[in-house]
Write a protein that holds these residues in place. Structure first.
Motif, PDB file in Angstrom:
ATOM      1  N   UNK A  21       0.798  -1.222   0.000  1.00 53.54           N
ATOM      2  CA  UNK A  21       0.000   0.000   0.000  1.00 53.54           C
ATOM      3  C   UNK A  21       0.832   1.274   0.000  1.00 53.54           C
ATOM      4  N   UNK A  22       1.750   1.402   0.944  1.00 46.42           N
ATOM      5  CA  UNK A  22       2.506   2.644   1.054  1.00 46.42           C
ATOM      6  C   UNK A  22       3.304   2.968  -0.208  1.00 46.42           C
ATOM      7  N   UNK A  23       4.108   2.041  -0.734  1.00 41.08           N
ATOM      8  CA  UNK A  23       4.847   2.390  -1.954  1.00 41.08           C
ATOM      9  C   UNK A  23       3.929   2.818  -3.098  1.00 41.08           C
ATOM     10  N   UNK A  24       2.765   2.188  -3.210  1.00 41.08           N
ATOM     11  CA  UNK A  24       1.835   2.544  -4.281  1.00 41.08           C
ATOM     12  C   UNK A  24       1.206   3.922  -4.037  1.00 41.08           C
ATOM     13  N   UNK A  25       0.796   4.197  -2.805  1.00 43.85           N
ATOM     14  CA  UNK A  25       0.182   5.489  -2.487  1.00 43.85           C
ATOM     15  C   UNK A  25       1.191   6.622  -2.649  1.00 43.85           C
ATOM     16  N   UNK A  26       2.449   6.395  -2.263  1.00 43.56           N
ATOM     17  CA  UNK A  26       3.442   7.467  -2.327  1.00 43.56           C
ATOM     18  C   UNK A  26       3.749   7.905  -3.759  1.00 43.56           C
ATOM     19  N   UNK A  27       3.299   7.172  -4.750  1.00 39.06           N
ATOM     20  CA  UNK A  27       3.455   7.577  -6.153  1.00 39.06           C
ATOM     21  C   UNK A  27       2.337   8.522  -6.602  1.00 39.06           C
ATOM     22  N   UNK A  28       1.325   8.723  -5.760  1.00 39.82           N
ATOM     23  CA  UNK A  28       0.179   9.564  -6.124  1.00 39.82           C
ATOM     24  C   UNK A  28       0.491  11.049  -5.911  1.00 39.82           C
ATOM     25  N   UNK A  29      -0.224  11.928  -6.598  1.00 46.56           N
ATOM     26  CA  UNK A  29       0.042  13.371  -6.478  1.00 46.56           C
ATOM     27  C   UNK A  29      -0.013  13.872  -5.033  1.00 46.56           C
ATOM     28  N   UNK A  37       0.796  18.369   1.721  1.00 46.37           N
ATOM     29  CA  UNK A  37       0.505  17.142   0.999  1.00 46.37           C
ATOM     30  C   UNK A  37      -0.942  16.707   1.086  1.00 46.37           C
ATOM     31  N   UNK A  38      -1.191  15.585   0.465  1.00 46.95           N
ATOM     32  CA  UNK A  38      -2.530  15.020   0.392  1.00 46.95           C
ATOM     33  C   UNK A  38      -2.582  13.705   1.143  1.00 46.95           C
ATOM     34  N   UNK A  39      -3.595  13.540   1.968  1.00 46.61           N
ATOM     35  CA  UNK A  39      -3.856  12.281   2.646  1.00 46.61           C
ATOM     36  C   UNK A  39      -4.743  11.437   1.733  1.00 46.61           C
ATOM     37  N   UNK A  40      -4.447  10.146   1.633  1.00 46.14           N
ATOM     38  CA  UNK A  40      -5.245   9.233   0.816  1.00 46.14           C
ATOM     39  C   UNK A  40      -5.865   8.157   1.716  1.00 46.14           C
ATOM     40  N   UNK A  94      -5.011   4.585   5.461  1.00 49.59           N
ATOM     41  CA  UNK A  94      -4.830   5.991   5.096  1.00 49.59           C
ATOM     42  C   UNK A  94      -3.372   6.388   5.271  1.00 49.59           C
ATOM     43  N   UNK A  95      -3.004   7.404   4.518  1.00 44.95           N
ATOM     44  CA  UNK A  95      -1.622   7.881   4.522  1.00 44.95           C
ATOM     45  C   UNK A  95      -1.534   9.255   5.164  1.00 44.95           C
ATOM     46  N   UNK A 123       4.966   9.086   4.989  1.00 45.62           N
ATOM     47  CA  UNK A 123       5.738   9.179   3.747  1.00 45.62           C
ATOM     48  C   UNK A 123       7.011   8.334   3.769  1.00 45.62           C
ATOM     49  N   UNK A 124       7.472   7.933   4.950  1.00 42.05           N
ATOM     50  CA  UNK A 124       8.641   7.059   5.064  1.00 42.05           C
ATOM     51  C   UNK A 124       8.230   5.579   5.063  1.00 42.05           C
ATOM     52  N   UNK A 125       6.944   5.330   4.865  1.00 42.44           N
ATOM     53  CA  UNK A 125       6.377   3.975   4.862  1.00 42.44           C
ATOM     54  C   UNK A 125       6.541   3.256   6.197  1.00 42.44           C
ATOM     55  N   UNK A 126       6.428   4.008   7.283  1.00 45.65           N
ATOM     56  CA  UNK A 126       6.304   3.420   8.605  1.00 45.65           C
ATOM     57  C   UNK A 126       4.833   3.039   8.742  1.00 45.65           C
ATOM     58  N   UNK A 127       4.564   1.745   8.908  1.00 43.33           N
ATOM     59  CA  UNK A 127       3.193   1.232   8.880  1.00 43.33           C
ATOM     60  C   UNK A 127       2.742   0.868  10.291  1.00 43.33           C
ATOM     61  N   UNK A 128       1.570   1.372  10.657  1.00 41.88           N
ATOM     62  CA  UNK A 128       0.961   1.078  11.948  1.00 41.88           C
ATOM     63  C   UNK A 128      -0.384   0.415  11.714  1.00 41.88           C
ATOM     64  N   UNK A 129      -0.719  -0.564  12.564  1.00 40.80           N
ATOM     65  CA  UNK A 129      -2.007  -1.245  12.477  1.00 40.80           C
ATOM     66  C   UNK A 129      -2.722  -1.129  13.814  1.00 40.80           C
ATOM     67  N   UNK A 130      -4.000  -0.787  13.758  1.00 38.22           N
ATOM     68  CA  UNK A 130      -4.846  -0.756  14.933  1.00 38.22           C
ATOM     69  C   UNK A 130      -5.879  -1.867  14.809  1.00 38.22           C
ATOM     70  N   UNK A 131      -5.960  -2.680  15.843  1.00 35.91           N
ATOM     71  CA  UNK A 131      -7.006  -3.690  15.953  1.00 35.91           C
ATOM     72  C   UNK A 131      -7.867  -3.217  17.125  1.00 35.91           C
TER      73      UNK A 131
END
Length: 171
Positions: A21-29, A37-40, A94-95, A123-131
């Protein structure tokens, strides 16, 4: 939300989808434009076939300068439209266009939790998950993705779920 998003390869392992997800989203405008920046936002879902997909992300808010407060708004998607069948949403993602950026208190509010998991990355692709484990005595759990594994970094006690207050977990 519409799906599937061609930039993310479907997988029977939901973590493989999350890792893309992160690498793909970071290619967006404007996805990496810090305070300007823009949150996706998007969703992770299945069609009941044991395979997970990502929806196409949507900039659900207008870009606005955030300044030092680092406050953006993103509404979790309520459904996914996929022409191949009925989508069952597992979670939202979300980013944040700046780094570092942990999951904010607003991201953890019980009122914002409508799915089983919530994924946030910067933007550094640090990924957090909330359960969130809403409707359960079990505490909510906050994880950090490190070397393709989830590390528990915090819990949200039952009495703290409404506000999403996290208690750090010792190493």
């Amino acid at each position: 939300m519409r799906g599937p998003w061609e930039a993310v390869t479907p997988s029977s392992d939901v973590d493989e989808v999350i890792d893309q997800l992160c690498p793909a989203v970071m290619k967006l405008p404007r996805a990496m434009d810090r305070d300007y920046g823009q949150e996706y936002c998007g969703a992770i879902y299945s069609l009941g076939d044991g395979v997970y997909y990502a929806s196409m992300p949507s900039p659900l808010s207008e870009p606005v300068p955030v300044g030092p407060s680092k406050k953006k708004t993103c509404i979790p998607p309520r459904y996914v439209a996929d022409s191949r069948g009925r989508a069952v949403v597992l979670g939202d993602f979300h980013s944040h266009p700046w780094s570092p950026s942990s999951m904010s208190p607003t991201d953890r509010f019980a009122a914002m939790q409508i799915w089983s998991i919530r994924i946030q990355f910067d933007r550094a692709c640090t990924i957090t998950k909330l359960v969130p484990n809403l409707g359960s005595e079990q505490p909510g759990e906050v994880y950090l993705r490190q070397r393709k594994r989830w590390k528990l970094v915090g819990i949200i006690k039952h009495e703290d779920k409404a506000l999403g207050f996290v208690t750090a977990v010792d190493d």
